[in-house]
Design an enzyme around this catalytic site. Structure first.
Site, PDB file in Angstrom:
ATOM      1  N   LYS A   1       9.306  -3.881   8.889  1.00 36.94           N
ATOM      2  CA  LYS A   1       8.952  -4.784   7.785  1.00 36.94           C
ATOM      3  C   LYS A   1       8.368  -3.978   6.624  1.00 36.94           C
ATOM      4  CE  LYS A   1       4.639  -5.760  10.243  1.00 36.94           C
ATOM      5  NZ  LYS A   1       4.025  -6.632  11.262  1.00 36.94           N
TER       6      LYS A   1
ATOM      7  N   ARG B   1      -2.072 -17.328  13.677  1.00 33.71           N
ATOM      8  CA  ARG B   1      -1.427 -16.943  12.426  1.00 33.71           C
ATOM      9  C   ARG B   1      -0.036 -17.553  12.455  1.00 33.71           C
ATOM     10  NH1 ARG B   1      -0.800 -10.510  11.264  1.00 33.71           N
ATOM     11  NH2 ARG B   1       0.792 -10.827  12.847  1.00 33.71           N
TER      12      ARG B   1
ATOM     13  N   TYR C   1     -12.693   7.669 -16.859  1.00 35.57           N
ATOM     14  CA  TYR C   1     -13.201   6.388 -17.360  1.00 35.57           C
ATOM     15  C   TYR C   1     -14.637   6.133 -16.899  1.00 35.57           C
ATOM     16  CZ  TYR C   1      -8.538   4.862 -18.848  1.00 35.57           C
ATOM     17  OH  TYR C   1      -7.337   4.746 -19.482  1.00 35.57           O
TER      18      TYR C   1
ATOM     19  N   MET D   1      -4.539   4.911 -13.743  1.00 26.14           N
ATOM     20  CA  MET D   1      -3.245   4.319 -13.404  1.00 26.14           C
ATOM     21  C   MET D   1      -2.217   5.383 -13.008  1.00 26.14           C
ATOM     22  SD  MET D   1      -0.802   1.903 -15.725  1.00 26.14           S
ATOM     23  CE  MET D   1      -2.021   0.612 -15.957  1.00 26.14           C
TER      24      MET D   1
HETATM   25  C1  LIG Z   1       3.663  -5.878  12.364  1.00 27.70           C
HETATM   26  C2  LIG Z   1       3.952  -6.415  13.724  1.00 27.70           C
HETATM   27  C3  LIG Z   1       4.198  -5.557  14.801  1.00 27.70           C
HETATM   28  C4  LIG Z   1       3.995  -4.064  14.697  1.00 27.70           C
HETATM   29  O1  LIG Z   1       2.623  -3.772  14.716  1.00 27.70           O
HETATM   30  P1  LIG Z   1       2.072  -2.266  14.647  1.00 27.70           P
HETATM   31  O2  LIG Z   1       0.609  -2.403  14.816  1.00 27.70           O
HETATM   32  O3  LIG Z   1       2.447  -1.746  13.303  1.00 27.70           O
HETATM   33  O4  LIG Z   1       2.742  -1.508  15.736  1.00 27.70           O
HETATM   34  C5  LIG Z   1       4.585  -6.124  16.004  1.00 27.70           C
HETATM   35  N1  LIG Z   1       4.699  -7.474  16.143  1.00 27.70           N
HETATM   36  C6  LIG Z   1       4.448  -8.322  15.133  1.00 27.70           C
HETATM   37  C7  LIG Z   1       4.566  -9.783  15.365  1.00 27.70           C
HETATM   38  C8  LIG Z   1       4.056  -7.830  13.894  1.00 27.70           C
HETATM   39  O5  LIG Z   1       3.782  -8.675  12.898  1.00 27.70           O
END
Ligand SMILES: *Cc1c(COP(=O)(O)O)cnc(C)c1O
Length: 372
Positions: free
Chosen positions: A42, A141, A263, A311
């Protein structure tokens, strides 16, 4: 350091080591004997480039890929063979069913609405459609609650036409092996699963694999550890570092004692100093919270970041590195300064460091080498 494209001259170079990522995947496979190991890719493979990373892992033997959103899966699907499962963690939304079916992308069903939507899609398609089912065991979640599962289990038709490939859940605190929540989640998962149609299981994220038998299932889902993030915080990192970031020094200037840098004049020279200005900033994902806290390496020496992160620019006190000149590079990330270490300085986690990595860097897929 490999040469960047001319259009990226003057930009920092981000090296991403696909062989190290492949080695990390093999290492995780060896640590998860109960079943195969997927790749969670992802957010563009945690910022490292899913289009490069995922085909490399598939070449290594990986057959299961998880992304968060449908668009990420659509982009990846044509690059991968038919034997590779591409699953969307956020699941199916009304109107997107046809895209899933046409592109042979598999949703993770996270609530009774998504289950009903996929059941209807299967009925309309006139054939069984594959899916994963996510049950929540404490994250609160995504995922079916225990009550959702109970209700669905009352109706024999709840999963009609759905080919359940895996039932999965997600650990809340797997990076804390002593947390009793890990065992509690596994126990809840076992109870919930017993009410569902038979399917294989998917449990561990990266740190979950390191829980040993507690994290064992038919399919592990690591992301972070593939990309070199330490799955065992507080202990030595068993994974290989897969990124380095080297930023060119645009200018070196002498600053008299008493003068300030950057800055809001947050840093004042206590001695005659040399300041190196390098080409990276918060617009490149170099977090502004590293103001006054970041560090870099030059020929094995640590140089502190001084003043605010701008930036597009960073300033380092290189008074103690007299051999440094304009045109040299400073190492901002790499084996000497892994994402976990920079994250600690920034007050965040390594996931955010990687996923923030910017679009302006010259990206090079090749070996990550020591800085000096
Ligand atoms: C992001 C995610 C993972 C991977 O988690 P890591 O801690 O990066 O290994 C696995 N399962 C779900 C449902 C996730 O959202």
């Amino acid at each position: 350091m490999p040469d960047a494209a001319p259009s990226r001259h003057g930009a920092a170079t981000l090296s991403i080591d696909l062989e190290a990522i492949a080695a990390n995947w093999r290492d995780l496979c060896a640590r998860h004997p109960s079943g195969p190991v997927a790749a969670v890719a992802k957010a563009d493979a945690y910022g490292l480039g899913a289009a490069e990373v995922v085909p490399r892992l598939v070449a290594e033997g990986c057959r299961h890929v998880f992304v968060a959103q449908l668009a990420e899966a659509v982009a990846l699907r044509p690059r991968l063979g038919e034997g590779v499962l591409v699953a969307v963690l956020n699941g199916v939304t009304p109107g997107s069913e046809e895209v899933f079916i046409r592109e042979r992308i598999v949703p993770v069903l996270n609530d009774p609405g998504q289950v009903a939507l996929w059941r209807s899609a299967a009925r309309a398609a006139g054939r069984a459609l594959p899916a994963l089912l996510h049950v929540d065991t404490g994250m609160n979640r995504l995922g079916l609650s225990a009550r959702d599962v109970e209700r669905l289990a009352e109706d024999a038709q709840s999963f009609a036409g759905i080919d359940l490939l895996y039932v999965m859940t997600h650990f809340v605190s797997s990076e804390l092996p002593e947390d009793p929540l890990n065992a509690a989640q596994v126990a809840r998962f076992a109870t919930t699963r017993a009410r569902l149609p038979a399917a294989r299981t998917s449990l561990a994220n990266s740190s979950g694999i390191f829980l040993g038998p507690l994290g064992a299932s038919d399919l592990a889902r690591p992301g972070a550890a593939l990309y070199g993030i330490n799955p065992t915080p507080g202990r030595a990192n068993p994974m290989r570092c897969v990124v380095s970031l080297d930023a060119p020094v645009l200018q070196v200037r002498e600053v008299a004692a008493g003068e300030t840098v950057g800055y809001n004049a947050t840093w004042r020279a206590e001695r005659p100093s040399r300041i190196a200005t390098v080409a990276a900033g918060y617009a490149d994902g170099y977090l502004r919270s590293l103001s006054g806290r970041g560090v870099a390496f030059f020929r094995g020496r640590l140089v502190p970041l001084v003043g605010r992160v701008s930036m597009d620019l960073l300033t380092f006190d290189v008074t103690d590195a007299p051999d440094l000149a304009s045109g040299h590079t400073l190492r901002l990330l790499g084996p000497e300064l892994p994402p976990d270490a920079l994250a600690e300085r920034a007050g965040t986690n390594a996931y955010e460091i990687l996923t923030a990595l910017g679009e302006r860097y010259a990206r090079v897929y090749g070996p990550v080498r020591p800085e000096a």
